[in-house]
Design an enzyme around this catalytic site. Structure first.
Site, PDB file in Angstrom:
ATOM      1  N   CYS A  17      -9.558  17.920  23.919  1.00  0.00           N
ATOM      2  CA  CYS A  17      -8.572  19.002  23.988  1.00  0.00           C
ATOM      3  C   CYS A  17      -8.088  19.241  22.557  1.00  0.00           C
ATOM      4  O   CYS A  17      -8.817  19.004  21.612  1.00  0.00           O
ATOM      5  CB  CYS A  17      -7.441  18.634  24.950  1.00  0.00           C
ATOM      6  SG  CYS A  17      -6.537  17.142  24.482  1.00  0.00           S
ATOM      7  N   TYR A  18      -6.871  19.698  22.383  1.00  0.00           N
ATOM      8  CA  TYR A  18      -6.348  19.968  21.046  1.00  0.00           C
ATOM      9  C   TYR A  18      -6.136  18.683  20.244  1.00  0.00           C
ATOM     10  O   TYR A  18      -6.602  18.545  19.128  1.00  0.00           O
ATOM     11  CB  TYR A  18      -5.000  20.703  21.122  1.00  0.00           C
ATOM     12  CG  TYR A  18      -5.072  22.073  21.707  1.00  0.00           C
ATOM     13  CD1 TYR A  18      -5.512  23.152  20.947  1.00  0.00           C
ATOM     14  CD2 TYR A  18      -4.693  22.302  23.017  1.00  0.00           C
ATOM     15  CE1 TYR A  18      -5.573  24.410  21.488  1.00  0.00           C
ATOM     16  CE2 TYR A  18      -4.749  23.564  23.568  1.00  0.00           C
ATOM     17  CZ  TYR A  18      -5.197  24.623  22.796  1.00  0.00           C
ATOM     18  OH  TYR A  18      -5.259  25.870  23.343  1.00  0.00           O
TER      19      TYR A  18
END
Length: 110
Positions: free
Chosen positions: A64-65
């Protein structure tokens, strides 16, 4: 823990694993600006497919981020019986920093 954190510098070796599924949990706009090659969104159909293949022990990488949200999906996949689940520690941001450092665009501040 039902998954393993992997550092960006180990990603090349992991992507050599046959049958690796790479799941990108970021939103579509962010994904359109760049993603790991072969990455797919975590759809219901994909999760169902992975569950059906769990007896074959397919490797799965999730990112993810920043590597936090992906931990939840990694844990969920592990609870469903998948045994080779990897979380990209630090997420996309860590990979970008590591990649920039490798290409000489980012210097250590130490």
């Amino acid at each position: 823990m039902s998954y393993q954190d992997i550092q960006p510098e180990s990603l090349d070796a992991l992507t050599e694993m046959p049958g690796l599924t790479i799941i990108d949990q970021r939103d579509m706009l962010t994904r359109s600006r760049g993603e790991l090659p072969g990455a797919v969104a975590p759809t219901d159909a994909l999760i169902t497919s992975l569950i059906q293949k769990r007896g074959q022990n397919p490797p799965v990488l999730v990112y993810c981020y920043h590597g936090n949200q992906s931990r939840n999906l990694c844990s969920f996949l592990g609870q469903l019986g998948l045994k080779q689940v990897f979380n990209l520690a630090g997420g996309w941001e860590a990979w970008l920093r590591w990649n920039a450092k490798q290409s000489g665009m980012l210097r250590d501040s130490a």
